[in-house]
Design an enzyme around this catalytic site. Structure first.
Site, PDB file in Angstrom:
ATOM      1  N   SER A  73       0.859  -1.189   0.000  1.00 25.07           N
ATOM      2  CA  SER A  73       0.000   0.000   0.000  1.00 25.07           C
ATOM      3  C   SER A  73       0.885   1.225   0.000  1.00 25.07           C
ATOM      4  O   SER A  73       2.056   1.161   0.397  1.00 25.07           O
ATOM      5  CB  SER A  73      -0.853   0.018   1.261  1.00 25.07           C
ATOM      6  OG  SER A  73      -0.033   0.245   2.394  1.00 25.07           O
ATOM      7  N   ASP A  74       0.336   2.341  -0.427  1.00 28.41           N
ATOM      8  CA  ASP A  74       0.999   3.595  -0.109  1.00 28.41           C
ATOM      9  C   ASP A  74       0.774   3.817   1.385  1.00 28.41           C
ATOM     10  O   ASP A  74      -0.080   3.174   2.000  1.00 28.41           O
ATOM     11  CB  ASP A  74       0.458   4.753  -0.960  1.00 28.41           C
ATOM     12  CG  ASP A  74       1.450   5.926  -0.992  1.00 28.41           C
ATOM     13  OD1 ASP A  74       2.334   5.987  -0.112  1.00 28.41           O
ATOM     14  OD2 ASP A  74       1.330   6.796  -1.882  1.00 28.41           O
ATOM     15  N   TRP A  75       1.549   4.727   1.957  1.00 30.66           N
ATOM     16  CA  TRP A  75       1.518   4.909   3.411  1.00 30.66           C
ATOM     17  C   TRP A  75       0.178   5.511   3.859  1.00 30.66           C
ATOM     18  O   TRP A  75      -0.157   6.630   3.492  1.00 30.66           O
ATOM     19  CB  TRP A  75       2.702   5.778   3.839  1.00 30.66           C
ATOM     20  CG  TRP A  75       3.939   4.964   4.118  1.00 30.66           C
ATOM     21  CD1 TRP A  75       4.635   4.934   5.299  1.00 30.66           C
ATOM     22  CD2 TRP A  75       4.618   4.050   3.237  1.00 30.66           C
ATOM     23  NE1 TRP A  75       5.687   4.044   5.188  1.00 30.66           N
ATOM     24  CE2 TRP A  75       5.701   3.489   3.960  1.00 30.66           C
ATOM     25  CE3 TRP A  75       4.405   3.613   1.928  1.00 30.66           C
ATOM     26  CZ2 TRP A  75       6.572   2.540   3.408  1.00 30.66           C
ATOM     27  CZ3 TRP A  75       5.268   2.671   1.377  1.00 30.66           C
ATOM     28  CH2 TRP A  75       6.335   2.149   2.117  1.00 30.66           C
ATOM     29  N   ASP A  76      -0.564   4.699   4.582  1.00 34.80           N
ATOM     30  CA  ASP A  76      -1.903   5.079   5.018  1.00 34.80           C
ATOM     31  C   ASP A  76      -2.894   5.060   3.856  1.00 34.80           C
ATOM     32  O   ASP A  76      -3.873   5.794   3.864  1.00 34.80           O
ATOM     33  CB  ASP A  76      -1.903   6.453   5.714  1.00 34.80           C
ATOM     34  CG  ASP A  76      -3.072   6.577   6.687  1.00 34.80           C
ATOM     35  OD1 ASP A  76      -3.610   5.533   7.113  1.00 34.80           O
ATOM     36  OD2 ASP A  76      -3.472   7.721   6.990  1.00 34.80           O
ATOM     37  N   GLY A  77      -2.655   4.195   2.913  1.00 36.74           N
ATOM     38  CA  GLY A  77      -3.557   4.075   1.767  1.00 36.74           C
ATOM     39  C   GLY A  77      -4.495   2.879   1.872  1.00 36.74           C
ATOM     40  O   GLY A  77      -5.209   2.568   0.915  1.00 36.74           O
TER      41      GLY A  77
END
Ligand code: BGC
Length: 693
Positions: free
Chosen positions: A239-243
């Protein structure tokens, strides 16, 4: 057996998987700090470090915060921004750049480098345009594949990002992108596909935005259907960070590694909630095993379980590559009356003007920032190159807080000098080239338009050097200045590179990887009022017509076209021959021609090949880049160039047939020095229609 490098990768993965407990498996599919996953010491699995980003190995943060870790051993080489690397149109140089990234990542003990980003420049305003490769899918694909090969040749995995349709920073975490299938397949996906199928990239990062209603980090269509089923991707999706936003979707829709969620690690969707779902039988164990396999593949493939090599950092060779990329990426936009190169035997005083002549740029822009070993600013580069012979003065000229005195002093300095060099453009402040926000317009900030006009009135020999990550308006002053050089963000050796180009030690050969519109409203997403979307949704109304595809098809005059860039020498193109490919497995056609350096200096030219289909079954842009080749020639030297045209050079995506259709019939092959400076043209007839899935 899993530790034995002589055994096949899949057998090693299976063996290691069979030894893992449930808890150990879960530990491999989510983070245990901002940029790591947990070690499993009993099996010799080390802690896995990931790091940004495309332009160098980022400083360490954390463990549980974005704040710098405050180490003294986390410096790295700062390479030119990817948009500048793209301007070189030189895949070999992209591979050399990737080599630097890989070797430094190894030295810093990172397993996965979070780059390159391959999102397409859909709007000049995207705050992250500087981190990407411009507006063309073919150029982006060729350059990114080489970059990935460079990185991955050093026991380090690359991670291509942000998959997919992350083309603006505005509302990036929530915006829902809708586009037709052709635009997706022909414009936004090709570089990802090439990264997977040709670059053998080991990791893919999902995007923050939603796509057709579902978050891209757990999007069934993008991740399961396209990336894994259709393209056969065997590596991991992070995932992207906090995605990540939903347990069931994260589990079922193709996410293999959850990073950066703003929760305690045990509460990550792919931690506690996943365990609970597995224990209740809501999710099959095979789905966890598949995710773990993908993570293990990456680790084993790069040798992380066998002890990797030492790597190296900021070597002479790295510095050299940084300089070469900066030099080859600079784009000479205007040069009248031989204003450039400067001859340091014929001038005595140079007035350098502008904040960007001294502004440090490396530690800015967001996740792509670098704690660099050093940064040669434009002023420093000019002083080093010419300071012994010439009197170099410096005057700020403009800065973020308006100060009318600055203009007056700069004008005075210019009037006293033989030549004035204004170094302006953008920087990495919020609303310019920076993550998490877009630019507000395409104008130069801080009163630079006025400054440039006043300076050139005081000294007609005024050279404008622009730093920035995308198109900038130049209307108010372009006609008045004799020369403009676009330097992008040229990395730690940038000042040296710039000075060498300005003083003619190096002949510029960069070409624009994006159209520079005259004004923002000429750009497709803005002309159609599509950007930045409405009520949380953005419909890509321009479809396929992104960048020059729009400007050419709709006959809109740009300020500077895609592929444009001047040289201190001149090139002649001649003798085009189009022949049919003989080898059934080889290209369908080959374009052969000659190119000659007809000027007085050695120099490089990027020959561009565009294809036009005379009567396509579905509407197509009037031209599409399908080949390019960079040649370096001495004065008077002539070379034969051949550019192969694979089947893909003729095909377009047919959404009904769900495949790439190359239609029988006539095509025009255009060879040019830019997308609007076509030097040779020829016809080629495809003898058969074919469809490829
Ligand atoms: C960015 C990614 C980056 C990640 C980790 C995100 O905000 O979108 O490109 O790799 O942070 O820093």
């Amino acid at each position: 057996m899993y530790l034995d490098p002589s055994k096949p990768l899949e057998a090693r993965v299976d063996d290691l998987l069979s030894r893992l407990t449930l808890e150990e498996k879960l530990a491999l599919v989510h983070a245990d700090s901002k940029f790591t996953t947990a070690a499993i010491p009993r099996l010799g699995i080390p802690r896995r470090w990931l790091s940004d980003g495309p332009h160098g190995v980022r400083e360490d943060v954390g463990p549980d915060t974005w704040k710098p870790a405050g180490r003294t051993d986390d410096f790295a080489s700062w390479m030119p921004a990817l948009i500048g690397l793209s301007s070189t149109f030189n895949p070999a140089l992209s591979q050399a750049y990737g080599d630097v990234i890989g070797e430094e990542a190894l030295k810093r003990d990172k397993q996965i480098m979070l780059g390159p980003g391959v999102n397409i420049m859909r709007t000049p305003l995207n705050g992250r345009n500087f981190e990407y490769w411009g507006e063309d899918p073919f150029l982006t694909s060729r350059m990114a594949v080489s970059y990935i090969r460079g990185v991955q040749s050093h026991e380090v995995a690359a991670c291509v990002k942000h998959f997919a349709a992350n083309n603006q920073e505005w509302e990036r975490g929530t915006i829902n992108v809708e586009m037709d299938e052709r635009a997706l397949r022909e414009i936004y996906l090709p570089a990802f596909k090439a990264a997977v199928q040709e670059g053998d990239v080991w990791a893919v990062m999902g995007a923050y935005n939603r796509f057709r209603g579902e978050h891209a980090c757990h999007n069934d269509y993008l991740l399961n259907k396209v990336l894994k089923d259709e393209w056969g991707f065997k590596g991991l999706v992070m995932s992207d960070w906090d995605g990540t936003h939903d347990t069931r979707q994260a589990v079922m829709n193709g996410l293999d590694l959850e990073m950066g969620t703003e929760k305690p690690y045990e509460s990550f969707y792919l931690a506690g909630p996943f365990r609970e779902g597995l224990s209740k039988g809501e999710f099959p164990m095979s789905i966890l095993d598949d995710k773990v396999r993908r993570n293990l593949r990456q680790m084993i493939a790069i040798g992380a379980l066998n002890g990797r090599g030492p790597g190296a950092i900021n070597t002479k060779a790295h510095q050299e590559t940084a300089r070469r990329v900066a030099e080859e990426g600079m784009v000479l936009l205007k040069n009248e009356g031989g204003a450039l190169p400067l001859d340091d035997t014929k001038i005595k005083t140079v007035a350098v003007i502008g904040e960007n002549a001294v502004q440090l740029q490396a530690y800015g822009g967001g996740s792509a920032r670098i704690k660099t070993f050093y940064e040669i600013t434009p002023l420093e580069g000019i002083v080093r190159r010419a300071g012994q012979r010439l009197n170099v003065t410096y005057s700020t000229g403009y800065r973020a807080e308006p100060d009318p005195d600055l203009v007056g002093r700069a004008v005075h300095a210019a009037s006293q000098a033989d030549v004035a060099i204004i170094v302006g453009g953008l920087n990495h402040s919020k609303y310019f080239d920076a993550e998490a926000s877009d630019r507000k317009d395409m104008k130069l900030p801080y009163g630079q338009d006025e400054l440039i006009q006043r300076v050139v009135e005081a000294n007609p020999r005024t050279i404008v050097v622009l730093l920035g990550g995308g198109p900038m308006e130049m209307g108010p002053w372009l006609a008045k200045v004799p020369a403009v050089m676009l330097a992008w963000y040229p990395g730690m050796e940038g000042g040296n590179a710039l000075a060498r180009v300005l003083f003619g030690d190096v002949n510029p050969s960069g070409k624009l990887p994006c159209t520079f519109p005259k004004k923002l409203e000429d750009s497709p997403a803005h002309a159609l009022g599509a950007y930045p979307g409405k009520n949380g949704q953005e419909v890509y109304a321009e479809g396929l017509l992104v960048g020059y595809r729009w400007f050419d098809t709709k006959k809109v005059e740009p300020l500077f076209p895609f592929g444009y860039g001047l040289s201190y020498t001149s090139f002649k193109y001649s003798s085009l021959k189009l022949t049919e490919g003989k080898d059934p497995k080889g290209p369908l056609a080959i374009a052969q021609f000659e190119i000659e350096n007809t000027g007085t200096r050695e120099g490089g030219e990027v020959v561009q090949l565009y294809v036009n289909q005379t009567q396509p079954g579905l509407p197509r842009p009037v031209k599409e880049l399908k080949g390019f080749h960079k040649v370096f020639l001495k004065p008077g030297e002539k070379q034969q160039v051949s550019i192969p045209l694979e089947r893909s050079a003729f095909a377009y995506y047919d959404p009904d047939k769900k495949g790439w259709l190359a239609e029988k019939g006539e095509f025009t092959i255009l060879l040019g020095s830019s997308s609007r400076d076509i030097r040779l043209e020829g016809k080629f007839a495809l003898s058969q229609t074919s469809l490829e899935k």
